[in-house]
Structure formats: structure tokens, C-alpha cells
Design an enzyme around this catalytic site. Structure first.
Site, mmCIF file in Angstrom:
data_model
loop_
_atom_site.group_PDB
_atom_site.id
_atom_site.type_symbol
_atom_site.label_atom_id
_atom_site.label_comp_id
_atom_site.label_asym_id
_atom_site.label_seq_id
_atom_site.Cartn_x
_atom_site.Cartn_y
_atom_site.Cartn_z
ATOM 1 N N TRP A 269 0.808 -1.214 0.000
ATOM 2 C CA TRP A 269 0.000 0.000 0.000
ATOM 3 C C TRP A 269 0.849 1.276 0.000
ATOM 4 C CZ3 TRP A 269 -1.973 -2.944 4.658
ATOM 5 C CH2 TRP A 269 -2.950 -3.884 4.276
ATOM 6 N N TYR A 295 3.857 -7.547 4.502
ATOM 7 C CA TYR A 295 2.684 -8.346 4.869
ATOM 8 C C TYR A 295 2.707 -9.669 4.120
ATOM 9 C CZ TYR A 295 0.076 -4.623 7.314
ATOM 10 O OH TYR A 295 -0.358 -3.669 8.201
ATOM 11 N N GLU A 369 3.047 -10.605 14.442
ATOM 12 C CA GLU A 369 2.111 -10.611 15.573
ATOM 13 C C GLU A 369 1.240 -11.865 15.546
ATOM 14 O OE1 GLU A 369 -0.124 -6.986 15.475
ATOM 15 O OE2 GLU A 369 1.496 -5.798 16.364
ATOM 16 N N GLU A 457 7.645 -2.777 17.087
ATOM 17 C CA GLU A 457 6.522 -1.964 16.604
ATOM 18 C C GLU A 457 5.808 -1.337 17.779
ATOM 19 O OE1 GLU A 457 3.835 -3.732 13.657
ATOM 20 O OE2 GLU A 457 2.149 -2.768 14.685
ATOM 21 N N ALA A 463 -4.564 0.881 19.341
ATOM 22 C CA ALA A 463 -4.006 -0.275 18.648
ATOM 23 C C ALA A 463 -4.425 -0.381 17.191
ATOM 24 C CB ALA A 463 -4.394 -1.560 19.389
ATOM 25 N N TRP A 491 5.477 2.770 14.387
ATOM 26 C CA TRP A 491 4.514 2.542 13.321
ATOM 27 C C TRP A 491 3.770 3.850 13.077
ATOM 28 C CZ3 TRP A 491 3.519 -1.722 10.326
ATOM 29 C CH2 TRP A 491 2.343 -1.697 9.572
ATOM 30 N N LYS A 496 -0.758 8.011 5.579
ATOM 31 C CA LYS A 496 -2.135 7.561 5.730
ATOM 32 C C LYS A 496 -2.899 8.488 6.664
ATOM 33 C CE LYS A 496 -4.835 3.416 6.900
ATOM 34 N NZ LYS A 496 -4.769 2.022 7.401
#
Length: 532
Positions: A269, A295, A369, A457, A463, A491, A496
């Protein structure tokens, strides 16, 4: 001053042989009490006195002014011109000027002189006054303190040294009570014991006088595993191959090193923020770490392996060119159990470790995670053992980061059953708007159990990346990590429209960034790269 301390100590010790117990001068100090010897000997040398009625009041709470005056006299300090119309102002000013405490801990203007002195501050003042060279190992001494999580980090060095020196011990439950007060009897024993230690010999306080002296409470600032006295920052050229020494990340010379920087958002992204200019911008603000979040799900590697692999390598190579350490992150999220795609991970990490086997910059984060119904013993640990062996076959010394269940927060499970091997660290993730003291306590317990921790992170938001920005809570977290020498990546480096993003929407990736390009989160985080 040390000559004065030795002289006063000699006088004090000689007074042990005085014929009569000075406790007789205080009708409220029973001769067989646990504090009688300390009180009598200190009274005999003029280091403390009773009230106008001749009573000592052993159970009364000692004030900050009273404690500082006793410590100052014990160390041979002379009073200075004070800043308040208070009998102890001169003693407090003298102690302040020689660095026994800081202005904010006890303002010299006197408004808090008559308040009880917190135990942690009392121990700090006493250790700096009488035993300034004493040291205590974090991992050894912190385990003796059952309420260690309540101790403010600015007092770690002094309290740990006091425990190691035998000046302080816990109560029957092992508690230090950092923010608690001291009685006059406890303060007398504390100072008396420290004075004896200045002789370097065995303490002469009788067994009845060794009642545990405890101390104060929690706070935002903290310390590190045996706090690296000097933590190096710098990049790869300065530090070389990293290694894990105990719980501390160290450079090639074995010196403590701390990495601080940013994580990308998903490359699929926001991969444009993993280009050379963006990484150069990050470095110019003082970062020495870049995390490449590749990812696996969410249309990431599992959907387009060739494209994602190439994009990750481009980002890694750009970070290396800018002298940054770089984390290659196998960013599992929706595919919460790492065992679900262990074969793909094994192939990927074998290839990457082979490609970067001679590069000291690359750190491997093998499972971002783990979540859902994932267990440490049944899923994450077996996965980690498999992937660690794949990496080690190609890169014997690279640092490897291992996650844990519940979004990389269950480090206590890893601490109880760690993966065998060298240069392994365990990640903890947090978001300032959602996670606080409980996770910090979990980190301290993990460190005490010998588990190396790396915060790969964290965010200033909730969250989910929104809410906040929670700068007060984030500051508390970063102070905590700084004191313990724990490395971190924030992070996230993207534009964004969410509060965790470091850049304002529309920030370009083809020029240098200014403060005006940074979001509220970015301004805060970037300001902490160099000093934590």
C-alpha cells in the site's frame, strides 16, 4: 569530602566502645529495640538529636529536611546560603549543589521541606553522599525487589547499588515501597549502615538493628538491563555486526547499542515511502533503524511473492546504502498462526539470509504478531525453531527477532520457555493509547528472567492506528525503553490519514522533509531518535 566521611565514620565506629548506651538519653528508645544501636551511636557523634522534650520519636515520619540534614552532616558537607527561610535550607542547598538530588525532586525554595521524603529519594541521596562509587547489577538486584515495577527509573542506579551493598533490603514480602515514607528509626538505621559501609568492612549493626529498610513508588522514567552506562547509537559503519549480550543488544565491540527508527506500513500500500529519499530523510532526523513490513496476507507476499520479495529487497538495499540497520519483517496479521505458512517462510528466509549473509545491517523478524488461537509451545516456538535454523544455515550471526502470541505481547511465555540459540531477541508491540503499566511490568519480568526484548513496533495511537495522539503515554513508554536500553521502531512511515502515521497526507517522497511535513505523531517520534 571522602576524608571527612572517613573521619566521621571512624569517630562513629569508635563510639561503639563508649561505656554507656546513648539510647538512655532518649526515654522512648528501648535499649533492646532493633534501632537502638544505630540511634545511640549516631546521637553520640552528634549526627542526630531528639526533640525539645528530649524524646527521639522513633516511629515518627522523617521529613525531607531532617533526612537531608542528617545525610549532609554524615558526609561532612557544610551548609550553603539557602533559598528559603527554613532551618534546613542551607543543608538542602549544599546537597543540591553537589548533585545528590535534582531541583524538581525537592525544590530548594522550601515548600516541600517538611513533607515526608520518599524512600527512593532518600536512598538516592544517601548513596550519592556516602557510597557514590557503589554499583548494583540490574538482573541480580532487581529480582530481590518484589515491587520493582513501582520504582521510578531515575532511582534505579542508587537503589540497586544500595541492595548490592547491603545498605537496603526488602521487607518480609520482599517489597521496597519506593514511594513510602521512612520513620526516624528506619532513617537512622539506613544512614548508620551506609556509614559503616564506607569503611569497607562488615556491617557492625547488630542483628536486631537490620530491620529491612524499604523505599518509594512508580513513575514514568525507567532503566535498562544493567543500564548500559553508555548506549551507542550510530549506524552500521560505526557498530558493525550486532550481538546479544545477556539481555542487551550490543555492537561488534560488545558495547551496548540502541536502535531507534520507523517501520513502513504495508509495502503493497505504501511502498513509495520505502524509497531511497524517504530513508535518507529518516536518517537525517537521527534514526538508525528502518523496518520493512512485508505483509504476508492482505494481498501481500502470499498473493504476489515475486513482487513483494523484490520490493522488500529494494527497501533493504536502500536502507543499507544509507547506513541504517534494517529489519526484514514477515508481517503476519490475518494469517495469525505462523505455522499456517511455515513452508513459505522457510523458503523466503533461507533465500534472504543467503542474499544478505555477509551484511551486518540486516535483522530478521520472523513473525510479526501471532494472534487468534495461537499458543507459544504448540505453534510459535516450533515455528521459530524451524525458521531460526533456516536463517542460521546461511547467516550464523545475524540477530533474529521472535514474536509471541496475543499480538507479540506474551513475552512472559517466551521467557519461561525460550528458543535455544544465540543472538535471539523477543519482540513486544504496544500502542500508547491502549497499553501501559501492565506490559511494562511484563518487560521488566522478562528482562529479570534473562529474556532480551526488542520493541519492533509501537504507536502513539490506539491499537488500530487511530485516536490520540497519546503523547504523554508515549513519552512514558519511551522513557521506560530508554532507561533499559531497549531498541524500537515506530509505526508507521507513511501519509495515511490516521493518527499513527508519521507524515501528513500528501507528503512527497522525492524531496527532503521538514517539520511541516510531519504529523503530530511524527514530530514527537522523530524528536526522540537521538535521545530516546
Amino acid at each position: 569530602m571522602r576524608r571527612l566521611v572517613r573521619l566521621l565514620t571512624a569517630v562513629l565506629l569508635c563510639s561503639l566502645f563508649l561505656s554507656a548506651s546513648a539510647s538512655a538519653a532518649f526515654p522512648d528508645v528501648p535499649s533492646q529495640s532493633w534501632y537502638a544501636e544505630a540511634v545511640s551511636q549516631m546521637a553520640a557523634t552528634g549526627l542526630l538529636s531528639g526533640g525539645s522534650d528530649g524524646r527521639f520519636r522513633p516511629d515518627a515520619t522523617i521529613s525531607a529536611a531532617e533526612f537531608i540534614s542528617i545525610a549532609a552532616r554524615s558526609a561532612g558537607l557544610s551548609p550553603k546560603r539557602g533559598q528559603a527561610a527554613h532551618w534546613a535550607s542551607g543543608w538542602a542547598q549544599a546537597a543540591l549543589e553537589v548533585g545528590w538530588y535534582d531541583w524538581d525532586e525537592l525544590p530548594p525554595t522550601g515548600e516541600r521541606f517538611n513533607e515526608p521524603i520518599p524512600r527512593q529519594l532518600a536512598v538516592k541521596i544517601l548513596m550519592r553522599a556516602l557510597l557514590p562509587e557503589a554499583r548494583g547489577d540490574y538482573l541480580t538486584e532487581s529480582q530481590k525487589i518484589s515491587d520493582f515495577s513501582l520504582l521510578n527509573g531515575r532511582y534505579y542506579d542508587s537503589v540497586l547499588a544500595a541492595y548490592a551493598s547491603g545498605v537496603v533490603s526488602g521487607d518480609a514480602n520482599g517489597c521496597f515501597r519506593p514511594l513510602g515514607s521512612l520513620s526516624r528509626a528506619e532513617a537512622s538505621v539506613l544512614v548508620y549502615t551506609a556509614l559503616q559501609k564506607t569503611q569497607g568492612g562488615a556491617a557492625m549493626v547488630s542483628s536486631t538493628a537490620t530491620r529491612p529498610v524499604t523505599a518509594p513508588q512508580p513513575s514514568a522514567t525507567p532503566l535498562k538491563p544493567s543500564q548500559p552506562a553508555v548506549s551507542h547509537s550510530g549506524g552500521v559503519r560505526e557498530n558493525g555486526w550486532l550481538q546479544v549480550c545477556g539481555t542487551q543488544l550490543c555492537n561488534a565491540s560488545g558495547e551496548p547499542v540502541v536502535l531507534r527508527g520507523m517501520s513502513t506500513h504495508g509495502l503493497q500500500w505504501y511502498g513509495n515511502f520505502a524509497n531511497t529519499q524517504s530513508i535518507r530523510n529518516l536518517s537525517s532526523f537521527g534514526a538508525n533503524l528502518f523496518r520493512v513490513a512485508m505483509y504476508t496476507g492482505e494481498n501481500g507476499y502470499l498473493s504476489q511473492p515475486d513482487a513483494m520479495r523484490q520490493q522488500a529487497m529494494n527497501a533493504i538495499d536502500a536502507a543499507i546504502a544509507e547506513d541504517l540497520y534494517v529489519i526484514l519483517d514477515w508481517h503476519i496479521l490475518s494469517d495469525g498462526n505462523p505455522m499456517s505458512h511455515v513452508e513459505e517462510a522457510a523458503v523466503f528466509f533461507s533465500e534472504m539470509a543467503r542474499r544478505y549473509q555477509d551484511c551486518p545491517a540486516v535483522i530478521y523478524e520472523i513473525c510479526n504478531e501471532p494472534n487468534g488461537n495461537t499458543s507459544w509451545s504448540g505453534d510459535v516456538k516450533p515455528y521459530a525453531e524451524r525458521i531460526v535454523s533456516c536463517i542460521r544455515a546461511q547467516s550464523p550471526q545475524a540477530v533474529i527477532l521472535i514474536g509471541s502470541p496475543t499480538w507479540s505481547q506474551d513475552i512472559h511465555l517466551a521467557a519461561a520457555d525460550p528458543v535455544a540459540g544465540e543472538n535471539l531477541m523477543y519482540t513486544l508491540h504496544f500502542y500508547a493509547g491502549a497499553h501501559g503499566a501492565e506490559l511494562r511490568e511484563r518487560i521488566d519480568k522478562a528482562l529479570a528472567n534473562g529474556l532480551p526484548v526488542f520493541v519492533s513496533e509501537w504507536g502513539t495511537s490506539r491499537a488500530d492506528g487511530s485516536g490520540g495522539v497519546f503523547l504523554e503515554q508515549a513519552g512514558e513508554w519511551l522513557d521506560f525503553l530508554r532507561v533499559r536500553g531497549i531498541s524500537w521502531a515506530n509505526w508507521s512511515l507513511c501519509d495515511k490519514a490516521e493518527t499513527s502515521a508519521a507524515l501528513k497526507p500528501g507528503t512527497p517522497t522525492d524531496r527532503a522533509w521538514t517539520q511541516a511535513d510531519l504529523s503530530a505523531s511524527g514530530q514527537f517520534v522523530f524528536s526522540r531518535f537521538r535521545d530516546g
